[in-house]
Scaffold this motif. Sequence first.
Motif, mmCIF file in Angstrom:
data_model
loop_
_atom_site.group_PDB
_atom_site.id
_atom_site.type_symbol
_atom_site.label_atom_id
_atom_site.label_comp_id
_atom_site.label_asym_id
_atom_site.label_seq_id
_atom_site.Cartn_x
_atom_site.Cartn_y
_atom_site.Cartn_z
ATOM 1 N N ARG A 36 0.803 -1.221 0.000
ATOM 2 C CA ARG A 36 0.000 0.000 0.000
ATOM 3 C C ARG A 36 0.840 1.277 0.000
ATOM 4 N NH1 ARG A 36 -3.214 -3.266 -1.353
ATOM 5 N NH2 ARG A 36 -5.321 -3.569 -0.547
ATOM 6 N N PRO A 37 1.772 1.413 -0.939
ATOM 7 C CA PRO A 37 2.545 2.658 -1.002
ATOM 8 C C PRO A 37 1.720 3.764 -1.643
ATOM 9 C CG PRO A 37 3.125 1.272 -2.852
ATOM 10 C CD PRO A 37 2.119 0.490 -2.032
ATOM 11 N N LYS A 38 2.086 5.002 -1.349
ATOM 12 C CA LYS A 38 1.467 6.132 -2.035
ATOM 13 C C LYS A 38 2.070 6.313 -3.418
ATOM 14 C CE LYS A 38 -0.090 9.142 1.712
ATOM 15 N NZ LYS A 38 -0.058 10.518 2.245
ATOM 16 N N CYS A 39 3.307 5.820 -3.573
ATOM 17 C CA CYS A 39 4.082 6.091 -4.782
ATOM 18 C C CYS A 39 4.817 4.824 -5.203
ATOM 19 C CB CYS A 39 5.068 7.213 -4.486
ATOM 20 S SG CYS A 39 6.218 7.590 -5.819
ATOM 21 N N ILE A 40 4.830 4.553 -6.502
ATOM 22 C CA ILE A 40 5.620 3.447 -7.043
ATOM 23 C C ILE A 40 6.660 4.026 -7.998
ATOM 24 C CG2 ILE A 40 5.611 1.355 -8.460
ATOM 25 C CD1 ILE A 40 2.864 0.713 -7.410
ATOM 26 N N ILE A 41 7.913 3.673 -7.751
ATOM 27 C CA ILE A 41 9.027 4.127 -8.588
ATOM 28 C C ILE A 41 9.499 2.949 -9.423
ATOM 29 C CG2 ILE A 41 11.341 5.123 -8.579
ATOM 30 C CD1 ILE A 41 10.200 5.538 -5.356
ATOM 31 N N THR B 252 -0.134 -1.686 -17.090
ATOM 32 C CA THR B 252 -0.425 -1.941 -15.674
ATOM 33 C C THR B 252 -0.227 -0.685 -14.843
ATOM 34 O OG1 THR B 252 0.170 -4.287 -15.834
ATOM 35 C CG2 THR B 252 0.235 -3.293 -13.644
ATOM 36 N N ILE B 253 0.904 0.004 -15.032
ATOM 37 C CA ILE B 253 1.161 1.174 -14.191
ATOM 38 C C ILE B 253 0.233 2.332 -14.564
ATOM 39 C CG2 ILE B 253 3.537 0.512 -13.684
ATOM 40 C CD1 ILE B 253 4.497 2.577 -15.697
ATOM 41 N N GLN B 254 -0.144 2.428 -15.839
ATOM 42 C CA GLN B 254 -1.118 3.460 -16.213
ATOM 43 C C GLN B 254 -2.463 3.205 -15.542
ATOM 44 O OE1 GLN B 254 -0.429 3.334 -20.697
ATOM 45 N NE2 GLN B 254 -0.901 5.501 -20.396
ATOM 46 N N ARG B 255 -2.862 1.940 -15.496
ATOM 47 C CA ARG B 255 -4.133 1.590 -14.853
ATOM 48 C C ARG B 255 -4.091 1.897 -13.353
ATOM 49 N NH1 ARG B 255 -4.413 -2.999 -16.802
ATOM 50 N NH2 ARG B 255 -3.597 -4.270 -15.098
ATOM 51 N N LEU B 256 -2.978 1.573 -12.700
ATOM 52 C CA LEU B 256 -2.838 1.856 -11.269
ATOM 53 C C LEU B 256 -2.895 3.356 -11.007
ATOM 54 C CD1 LEU B 256 0.023 -0.620 -10.279
ATOM 55 C CD2 LEU B 256 -2.418 -0.877 -9.879
ATOM 56 N N ASN B 257 -2.291 4.121 -11.893
ATOM 57 C CA ASN B 257 -2.291 5.577 -11.743
ATOM 58 C C ASN B 257 -3.696 6.148 -11.942
ATOM 59 O OD1 ASN B 257 -1.780 8.317 -13.693
ATOM 60 N ND2 ASN B 257 -0.873 8.310 -11.658
ATOM 61 N N GLN B 258 -4.381 5.685 -12.977
ATOM 62 C CA GLN B 258 -5.672 6.269 -13.328
ATOM 63 C C GLN B 258 -6.809 5.789 -12.429
ATOM 64 O OE1 GLN B 258 -5.932 5.229 -17.480
ATOM 65 N NE2 GLN B 258 -4.280 6.630 -18.053
ATOM 66 N N ILE C 96 3.025 7.603 -9.780
ATOM 67 C CA ILE C 96 4.004 6.815 -10.535
ATOM 68 C C ILE C 96 5.180 7.705 -10.925
ATOM 69 C CG2 ILE C 96 4.447 5.470 -12.629
ATOM 70 C CD1 ILE C 96 2.535 4.033 -10.765
ATOM 71 N N ILE C 97 6.388 7.230 -10.624
ATOM 72 C CA ILE C 97 7.604 7.898 -11.103
ATOM 73 C C ILE C 97 8.359 6.882 -11.944
ATOM 74 C CG2 ILE C 97 9.741 9.075 -10.486
ATOM 75 C CD1 ILE C 97 8.422 9.923 -7.891
ATOM 76 N N LEU C 98 8.417 7.145 -13.227
ATOM 77 C CA LEU C 98 9.017 6.228 -14.189
ATOM 78 C C LEU C 98 10.391 6.747 -14.605
ATOM 79 C CD1 LEU C 98 8.627 3.733 -16.090
ATOM 80 C CD2 LEU C 98 7.610 5.310 -17.744
ATOM 81 N N ILE C 99 11.426 6.024 -14.209
ATOM 82 C CA ILE C 99 12.800 6.371 -14.586
ATOM 83 C C ILE C 99 13.125 5.602 -15.857
ATOM 84 C CG2 ILE C 99 15.182 6.500 -13.795
ATOM 85 C CD1 ILE C 99 13.250 7.894 -11.875
#
Length: 297
Positions: A177-182, A201-207, A213-216
Amino acid sequence: MKKREMAKSDKRAAVVESHNLVHEYSRRDEEGNITGIVRALDGVDIQVKQGDFVAVLGANGSGKSTFAKHLNALLFPTEGAIYIDGMDTLEQENTLAVRQTAGMVFQNPDNQIIANIVEEDVGFGPENMGVPTEEILRRVEESLKETGMYEYRKHSPNRLSGGQKQRVAIAGIMAMRPKCIILDEATAMLDPSGRKSVLETIQRLNQKEHITIILITHYMEEAAKADYVYVMDQGRIALSGTPVEIFQETAKLAECRLEVPQVTQIVQRLRAAGVLVREDILYVEELAEVLVQMGNR
């Protein structure tokens, strides 16, 4: 809420704030003597608010992965400061809470997956946090469903593809349950199909889940999916803006050893040839649709 509306009265809390962030590495000889100092980050100021999807873009050696490690308190500032959900990472008592708030997905999922069964791996993080068993089971189920990996819950991770393993790694972070995924170059080892599934997947989690989401990344096409982009070069922020704004800076991107996406290059060439397609087209499918519509007029 539309992005422009949010910009007018954006009262969301900042999940990440860096202020004049500096990180220096010591260069040593074979005997361990310091022979020089390398400044990997040089006065980085970045702000990411709750629910943002931000890409940090840069070529190899730009400092982006060093910055990523500061987000999870794997590295600490030489100078300046970085705050995760208001917590100063330099304060040792904040380290555990920082890592629970900002979950990291690394380039190689094999370095992150430790259990022999998918659902056990996803439950490992919350179990270490002392989450009650019933709650762990609920989180594991939800996280696997959100990442599209529920049907593989009884599988061994060794039987999964690279993209599937990466989605399991994301599910494991989600269960905490993080607030942010890097995601630190999390798609670099994947084939195009695996990269596509992870990005979806990460777009769905964000939306849907409003997870920040921080994408490096060094892939321009991935950065196109973000709300906002920071471009790093030689440890500094060289450019920042929306993907459309960034991709218009062809010369500056070239100085940062980056090329604009192919679709942007095509749009620019079409416009130069007198075909007035919109400048803000970021995807091949969108360009094809626009060209078809123009042809039917």
